[in-house]
Design a protein around this motif. Structure first.
Motif, PDB file in Angstrom:
ATOM      1  N   VAL A 186       0.866  -1.182   0.000  1.00  0.00           N
ATOM      2  CA  VAL A 186       0.000   0.000   0.000  1.00  0.00           C
ATOM      3  C   VAL A 186       0.902   1.232   0.000  1.00  0.00           C
ATOM      4  O   VAL A 186       1.719   1.412   0.903  1.00  0.00           O
ATOM      5  CB  VAL A 186      -0.942   0.020   1.233  1.00  0.00           C
ATOM      6  CG1 VAL A 186      -1.776   1.299   1.229  1.00  0.00           C
ATOM      7  CG2 VAL A 186      -1.848  -1.197   1.239  1.00  0.00           C
ATOM      8  N   PHE A 187       0.787   2.039  -1.051  1.00  0.00           N
ATOM      9  CA  PHE A 187       1.541   3.296  -1.148  1.00  0.00           C
ATOM     10  C   PHE A 187       0.703   4.362  -0.459  1.00  0.00           C
ATOM     11  O   PHE A 187      -0.368   4.723  -0.941  1.00  0.00           O
ATOM     12  CB  PHE A 187       1.762   3.675  -2.616  1.00  0.00           C
ATOM     13  CG  PHE A 187       2.470   2.606  -3.403  1.00  0.00           C
ATOM     14  CD1 PHE A 187       3.842   2.444  -3.317  1.00  0.00           C
ATOM     15  CD2 PHE A 187       1.758   1.757  -4.246  1.00  0.00           C
ATOM     16  CE1 PHE A 187       4.500   1.453  -4.038  1.00  0.00           C
ATOM     17  CE2 PHE A 187       2.405   0.771  -4.967  1.00  0.00           C
ATOM     18  CZ  PHE A 187       3.779   0.617  -4.870  1.00  0.00           C
ATOM     19  N   ARG A 188       1.190   4.850   0.660  1.00  0.00           N
ATOM     20  CA  ARG A 188       0.393   5.791   1.439  1.00  0.00           C
ATOM     21  C   ARG A 188       0.732   7.241   1.122  1.00  0.00           C
ATOM     22  O   ARG A 188      -0.137   8.102   1.104  1.00  0.00           O
ATOM     23  CB  ARG A 188       0.581   5.508   2.935  1.00  0.00           C
ATOM     24  CG  ARG A 188      -0.028   4.156   3.353  1.00  0.00           C
ATOM     25  CD  ARG A 188       0.397   3.716   4.742  1.00  0.00           C
ATOM     26  NE  ARG A 188       0.646   4.831   5.621  1.00  0.00           N
ATOM     27  CZ  ARG A 188      -0.288   5.526   6.258  1.00  0.00           C
ATOM     28  NH1 ARG A 188      -1.556   5.184   6.140  1.00  0.00           N
ATOM     29  NH2 ARG A 188       0.034   6.536   7.012  1.00  0.00           N
ATOM     30  N   GLY A 189       2.003   7.483   0.893  1.00  0.00           N
ATOM     31  CA  GLY A 189       2.395   8.846   0.537  1.00  0.00           C
ATOM     32  C   GLY A 189       2.574   8.939  -0.971  1.00  0.00           C
ATOM     33  O   GLY A 189       2.643   7.917  -1.644  1.00  0.00           O
ATOM     34  N   PRO A 190       2.633  10.153  -1.514  1.00  0.00           N
ATOM     35  CA  PRO A 190       2.868  10.300  -2.952  1.00  0.00           C
ATOM     36  C   PRO A 190       4.210   9.661  -3.338  1.00  0.00           C
ATOM     37  O   PRO A 190       5.206   9.862  -2.639  1.00  0.00           O
ATOM     38  CB  PRO A 190       2.902  11.817  -3.165  1.00  0.00           C
ATOM     39  CG  PRO A 190       2.950  12.445  -1.828  1.00  0.00           C
ATOM     40  CD  PRO A 190       2.530  11.431  -0.805  1.00  0.00           C
TER      41      PRO A 190
END
Ligand SMILES: *Cc1c(COP(=O)(O)O)cnc(C)c1O
Length: 365
Positions: A186-190
Motif C-alpha cells: 500500500v503506497f500511502r504517501g505520494p
C-alpha cells in the motif's frame, strides 16, 4: 491460517476458487484500512521491493533490522539499494534509537541512509514515536514491513501499517496472513517514482505449489511421529512440489493467484474480529540443542526457528556480508532463541513450557 493444519482449513485452501472480483475486493479493503493505493504481488519480497523502488533512488542506503529474513535483503537489493544493518534489543528483537545512532556511524562507505524499514519482529511493536522522531531528525523515509505484525498496535495506539509512506505485506507461510504465497503493497504517501502494477499471471507451477502445500504439510506433520514426515517433506522439496519459503523468487511482474487474494481477505477480516494479538512468542535459552532434543522427545517439534542467523536462512546468510561485530545482540539472539510455533494451542504447550523453563536465560526475561 494454513499453518494450523486443521483438516477443514486444509480442504478450504486446496479447493478455494478466486476471481478478479476477489483481487479487487482485497485491494479495496487494504486501501480503506491502510489509507493508500494498493497493489497485489507475487510475494512479500516483491511487495517490499516495489515500495522501495517507489520512494528511493538506486544507490541509496536504507536501514534494515539486524535480525531479519533473506526476503528483506533480497528486496533491498532488487530495488538497487544498500542495506545498513542496525543491531537489535534482546527483549523485543527490533533496533532502537540507540542502535540506529550506531548504525548511522558504521554504515557502508559512510553513506548517510535515506530510509528505514520498520519490521516489528515477530509482532513485537517498536517504540514508534521515538523512531519517528529519529527519522525526522535525520530525514529518513519510513517503510513498514507488515509480514510479522498485521493487526498489531504500536504503544501509542496507532496500528502497524498506518505510519510509514508505504506498507508491504507478505501472505507467505507462517506469516500473520498466510495463504502460502502472495503479497501486497500500500503506497500511502505520494510516490517519487511510479512503479508498474504486476500484470503477468502466476506461473502454473507456483500456483500449484501454493495450492497443495497445506495438504502436503498436514500429511507430513501427521507422519512426524514416526519420522516419515520429515523424509516425505525432503522428498517433496527435492522434486520441487514444495518450495522452501526462502526460495520463493522475487518477481515484480507477476500477479498474486486469485484464490490467494480471496483467502487473504478472509483472513484479514477474521483477524480483526478475533482480536487476538498475532504474536509468535519467543524466549532465549541456554543449550538450545539440548532443549530442542528434550522437546522433540516429549513430542514438541519446535523446528523452524526465527531466526538462527541475523539474516535467515543459513544457506543465504553465507552469501552476504553481515557486520557481525556491529550487531552483537543479533548474533547473541540467533544463538539462543526458540519460538513457540503458532500451530500448537496454548493449553497443549504446558509440557513444553515446563521443559523450557529450566533453560531460560535469567537476565533476558
Ligand atoms: C517473510 C518475510 C517477508 C516476505 O517474505 P515473502 O516470502 O517474500 O512473502 C518480508 N519481511 C519479513 C520480515 C519476513 O519475515
Amino acid at each position: 491460517m494454513a499453518a494450523t493444519y486443521r483438516a477443514r482449513d486444509v480442504l478450504r485452501h486446496t479447493f478455494a476458487v478466486g476471481c478478479n472480483r476477489d483481487c479487487q475486493a482485497l485491494c479495496d479493503y487494504l486501501e480503506n484500512r491502510y489509507e493508500g493505493k494498493a497493489m497485489l504481488c507475487k510475494n512479500g519480497r516483491s511487495a517490499l521491493a516495489l515500495a522501495l523502488k517507489a520512494y528511493f533512488e538506486p544507490g541509496d542506503a536504507v536501514i534494515v533490522n539486524g535480525f531479519t529474513c533473506y526476503a528483506v535483503y533480497e528486496a533491498v537489493k532488487a530495488a538497487g539499494l544498500i542495506p545498513v544493518f542496525a543491531d537489535i534489543d534482546k527483549d523485543n528483537l527490533n533496533f532502537s534509537v540507540d542502535t540506529l545512532e550506531d548504525a548511522l556511524k558504521t554504515g557502508p562507505n559512510h553513506k548517510k541512509p535515506t530510509g528505514i524499514i520498520v519490521q516489528n519482529s515477530l509482532g513485537n511493536p517498536m517504540n514508534i514515536t521515538a523512531i519517528e522522531d529519529f527519522a525526522h531528525k535525520y530525514d529518513l523515509t519510513i517503510i513498514e514491513d507488515l509480514a510479522h505484525c498485521v493487526g498489531v498496535k504500536y504503544p501509542d495506539g496507532r496500528e502497524c501499517g498506518t505510519v510509514g509512506v508505504a506498507a508491504a505485506f507478505s501472505f507467505g507461510k507462517d506469516k500473520v496472513i498466510d495463504t502460502i504465497s502472495g503479497g501486497a503493497v500500500v503506497f500511502r504517501g505520494p510516490t517519487l517514482h511510479s512503479v508498474k502494477t504486476p500484470s503477468l499471471r502466476p506461473r502454473l507451477s507456483d500456483h500449484l505449489r501454493a495450492r497443495f502445500y497445506p495438504l502436503f504439510g498436514a500429511t507430513c506433520r501427521k507422519l512426524t511421529g514416526i519420522h516419515l514426515g520429515g523424509l516425505l517433506m525432503r522428498f517433496l522439496v527435492a522434486i520441487h512440489w514444495v518450495e522452501k519459503s526462502a526460495d520463493n523468487r522475487l518477481d515484480l511482474k507477476r500477479k498474486i493467484s486469485k484464490f490467494e487474494a480471496k483467502l487473504a481477505l478472509k483472513q484479514f477480516k477474521n483477524l480483526r474480529s478475533s482480536g487476538e494479538l498475532p504474536i509468535r512468542e519467543f524466549c532465549l535459552v541456554k543449550n538450545r540443542e539440548e532443549v530442542l532434543k528434550k522437546l522433540a522427545h516429549a513430542g514438541y517439534y519446535f523446528d523452524g526457528i526465527w531466526y538462527k542467523q541475523p539474516v535467515s536462512p543459513e544457506r543465504y546468510y553465507k552469501k552476504i556480508v553481515f557486520p557481525e561485530q556491529d550487531c552483537p545482540n543479533s548474533v547473541f539472539v540467533t544463538k539462543h532463541i526458540i519460538n513457540f510455533p503458532a500451530y500448537y494451542k496454548r493449553e497443549c504447550l504446558m509440557g513444553a513450557i515446563a521443559i523450557v523453563k529450566d533453560y531460560v536465560l535469567e537476565e533476558e526475561k
